[in-house]
Design a protein around this motif. Structure first.
Motif, PDB file in Angstrom:
ATOM      1  N   UNK A  62       0.844  -1.204   0.000  1.00 26.64           N
ATOM      2  CA  UNK A  62       0.000   0.000   0.000  1.00 26.64           C
ATOM      3  C   UNK A  62       0.873   1.246   0.000  1.00 26.64           C
ATOM      4  N   UNK A  63       0.334   2.309  -0.588  1.00 22.14           N
ATOM      5  CA  UNK A  63       1.048   3.587  -0.669  1.00 22.14           C
ATOM      6  C   UNK A  63       0.200   4.657   0.006  1.00 22.14           C
ATOM      7  N   UNK A  64       0.843   5.424   0.892  1.00 26.98           N
ATOM      8  CA  UNK A  64       0.158   6.576   1.485  1.00 26.98           C
ATOM      9  C   UNK A  64       0.886   7.809   0.971  1.00 26.98           C
ATOM     10  N   UNK A  65       0.145   8.714   0.366  1.00 27.63           N
ATOM     11  CA  UNK A  65       0.720   9.940  -0.190  1.00 27.63           C
ATOM     12  C   UNK A  65       0.250  11.071   0.714  1.00 27.63           C
ATOM     13  N   UNK A  66       1.197  11.835   1.249  1.00 28.00           N
ATOM     14  CA  UNK A  66       0.867  12.797   2.308  1.00 28.00           C
ATOM     15  C   UNK A  66       1.356  14.188   1.934  1.00 28.00           C
ATOM     16  N   UNK A  67       0.512  15.186   2.191  1.00 30.00           N
ATOM     17  CA  UNK A  67       0.952  16.583   2.028  1.00 30.00           C
ATOM     18  C   UNK A  67       0.298  17.401   3.134  1.00 30.00           C
ATOM     19  N   UNK A  68       1.107  18.047   3.961  1.00 28.61           N
ATOM     20  CA  UNK A  68       0.557  18.799   5.097  1.00 28.61           C
ATOM     21  C   UNK A  68      -0.285  17.875   5.953  1.00 28.61           C
ATOM     22  N   UNK A  69      -1.524  18.289   6.235  1.00 29.60           N
ATOM     23  CA  UNK A  69      -2.393  17.474   7.085  1.00 29.60           C
ATOM     24  C   UNK A  69      -3.258  16.506   6.293  1.00 29.60           C
ATOM     25  N   UNK A  70      -3.069  16.444   4.956  1.00 27.27           N
ATOM     26  CA  UNK A  70      -3.940  15.591   4.131  1.00 27.27           C
ATOM     27  C   UNK A  70      -3.196  14.350   3.671  1.00 27.27           C
ATOM     28  N   UNK A  71      -3.927  13.258   3.509  1.00 29.24           N
ATOM     29  CA  UNK A  71      -3.288  12.041   3.006  1.00 29.24           C
ATOM     30  C   UNK A  71      -4.256  11.252   2.133  1.00 29.24           C
ATOM     31  N   UNK A  72      -3.668  10.501   1.183  1.00 27.49           N
ATOM     32  CA  UNK A  72      -4.480   9.611   0.357  1.00 27.49           C
ATOM     33  C   UNK A  72      -3.774   8.257   0.352  1.00 27.49           C
ATOM     34  N   UNK A  73      -4.580   7.207   0.522  1.00 26.85           N
ATOM     35  CA  UNK A  73      -3.975   5.866   0.593  1.00 26.85           C
ATOM     36  C   UNK A  73      -4.564   4.995  -0.504  1.00 26.85           C
ATOM     37  N   UNK A  74      -3.730   4.193  -1.114  1.00 26.57           N
ATOM     38  CA  UNK A  74      -4.210   3.306  -2.175  1.00 26.57           C
ATOM     39  C   UNK A  74      -3.372   2.026  -2.193  1.00 26.57           C
ATOM     40  N   UNK A  75      -3.940   0.975  -2.822  1.00 23.15           N
ATOM     41  CA  UNK A  75      -3.163  -0.259  -2.992  1.00 23.15           C
ATOM     42  C   UNK A  75      -2.122  -0.022  -4.075  1.00 23.15           C
ATOM     43  N   UNK A  76      -0.944  -0.598  -3.920  1.00 20.43           N
ATOM     44  CA  UNK A  76       0.059  -0.522  -4.986  1.00 20.43           C
ATOM     45  C   UNK A  76      -0.286  -1.553  -6.061  1.00 20.43           C
ATOM     46  N   UNK A  77       0.104  -1.301  -7.311  1.00 21.13           N
ATOM     47  CA  UNK A  77      -0.190  -2.298  -8.346  1.00 21.13           C
ATOM     48  C   UNK A  77       0.817  -3.456  -8.328  1.00 21.13           C
ATOM     49  N   UNK A  78       1.655  -3.534  -7.314  1.00 18.16           N
ATOM     50  CA  UNK A  78       2.650  -4.609  -7.185  1.00 18.16           C
ATOM     51  C   UNK A  78       3.003  -4.715  -5.700  1.00 18.16           C
ATOM     52  N   UNK A  79       3.804  -5.721  -5.377  1.00 15.92           N
ATOM     53  CA  UNK A  79       4.187  -5.909  -3.980  1.00 15.92           C
ATOM     54  C   UNK A  79       5.690  -5.705  -3.834  1.00 15.92           C
TER      55      UNK A  79
END
Ligand SMILES: Cc1cc2nc3c(=O)[nH]c(=O)nc-3n(C[C@H](O)[C@H](O)[C@H](O)COP(=O)(O)OP(=O)(O)OC[C@H]3O[C@@H](n4cnc5c(N)ncnc54)[C@H](O)[C@@H]3O)c2cc1C
Length: 369
Positions: free
Chosen positions: A69-86
């Protein structure tokens, strides 16, 4: 044919293992006498894992931390998604050492604590090791970021960033919150990657601008405190954490985007591998895959009777697209005025994160099986 490999990182050790498996006598010189920590985010991509499996290396034995999984973070906001690979989180100290041992087990001669210097390609390749002049038929140059006199990379430094890496022991609940994730945390002048490696340690690897470092008077505690002040995610993840290394590892002037282009003076006998051949922006976590791909390709070219010029052309063809796209994405995400729209796009369409991740890998069609 005599082949000498300069450098026992991933590229050098993988090439040594593969040549030995093919019955070619090879000697590898590694300047360090013992395993050492290396500056790296330590995200081992799925392509890198496949390249290691190809040469009979059992990566599972290292007990890396699985990341999907990948969490992309900027300031107080974040978005999380499954990676297309392991991917796997594995310390370079363990991985590089195990791969060198594998190369030795395959039959390669590994000489440690010896530095190759002064490569001369005037009349056949020659160079000094411990005061002795060696003249192999082929030299595989796999010294990573270290330049050798006579064969320095012509690598422009486009982004004047400073990199740091530190390991942390996290409290159990922070460790659980980070399990199976890689977090990419954006700052105004760079980013940090945070993930677990084997044994549950966390690797924090970051790139920042010189101006910020100057503001912090070059001091790591001040830099870390400033970054935690700007990122609630980072502050929360590291709350109660203990630093494992006495000092962070650091690096500067990484030539991101560099790809060795052949010129009229190129030698047919000197094969550049890994970071000596191409350097992808590190947020992609694919530098190790490129290093391993270059090793496999160089061995295939030597086995097929091809020279270094054809090898460098083919490697450039394989990796230029992914390196170009990674550079474009890095510039877009790091230009301050672009950060908000890029982040908003990723937040609205998390699939765009997966798209970006899939398009910054060594292309499947180029990989050797
Ligand atoms: C900040 C940062 C984060 C990164 N994060 C990731 C990541 O998460 N995932 C990923 O896949 N990639 C990552 N990378 C890229 C990755 O670390 C490199 O692409 C990879 O290490 C290249 O391997 P290599 O074998 O070419 O060089 P190296 O691993 O650097 O090995 C070179 C070896 O040569 C030896 N050596 C040097 N000079 C001599 C000499 N003169 N004689 C003998 N031996 C010598 C050195 O001791 C070393 O062992 C990152 C890079 C940076 C800078």
């Amino acid at each position: 044919m005599s082949i000498i490999i300069a450098g026992g990182g991933l590229a050098g050790a993988a090439a040594a293992a593969e040549l030995s498996r093919a019955g070619v006598a090879v000697t590898l010189y590694e300047r360090e006498t013992e395993p050492k920590d290396k500056i790296c985010g330590e995200f081992l991509s799925t392509e890198a894992q496949a390249s290691l499996a190809r040469i009979g290396f059992d990566v599972a034995a290292l007990d890396g931390h699985l990341i999907d999984r990948l969490v992309f973070v900027r300031g107080g906001a974040e978005v999380e998604t499954a990676l297309p690979f392991t991917g796997l989180g594995i310390t370079r100290k363990a991985l590089d050492e195990a791969l060198l041992k594998h190369a030795a087990a395959c039959g390669a001669e590994i000489i440690r604590g010896q530095t190759i210097a002064n490569v001369d390609d005037g009349n056949g390749i020659s160079f000094d090791v411990a005061g002795v002049r060696l003249r192999p038929d082929r030299l595989f140059l796999a010294t990573g970021k270290h330049e050798l006199r006579g064969v320095k990379r012509i690598a422009p430094v486009l982004l004047d960033l400073v990199g740091f890496k530190m390991y942390f022991r996290l409290p159990a609940e922070n460790q659980a919150a980070l399990a199976h994730k890689i977090a990419l945390i954006l700052f105004a002048d760079g980013y940090a990657g945070l993930q677990l490696v084997e044994g549950g340690m966390a690797n924090l690897c970051l790139l920042t601008g010189r101006a910020r470092l100057k503001q912090c008077q070059g001091k790591w505690p001040a830099l870390l405190a400033q970054l935690c002040g700007e990122s609630p995610y980072l502050a929360k993840s590291l709350q109660g954490a203990e630093e494992v290394l006495a000092q962070p590892l650091s690096i500067y002037r990484v030539p991101y985007g560099f790809i060795h282009r052949t010129g009229p003076n190129d030698s047919e006998r000197i094969f550049r591998l890994g970071d000596q051949a191409a350097v992808i922006p590190s947020f992609t976590g694919d530098g190790m895959a490129i290093a391993l791909h270059s090793a496999a390709l160089a061995v295939a070219c030597v086995a097929g009777g091809m020279g270094a010029v054809a090898y460098h052309r083919r490697l450039a063809k394989d990796v230029t697209g992914q390196i170009w796209r990674a550079g474009f994405l890095y510039r877009a995400a790091s230009a301050h005025r672009m950060q908000a729209p890029v982040f908003a796009l990723m937040r609205t369409f998390p699939a765009s994160l997966r798209f970006a991740a899939s398009h910054t890998r060594v292309p499947a069609a180029s990989r050797l099986t």
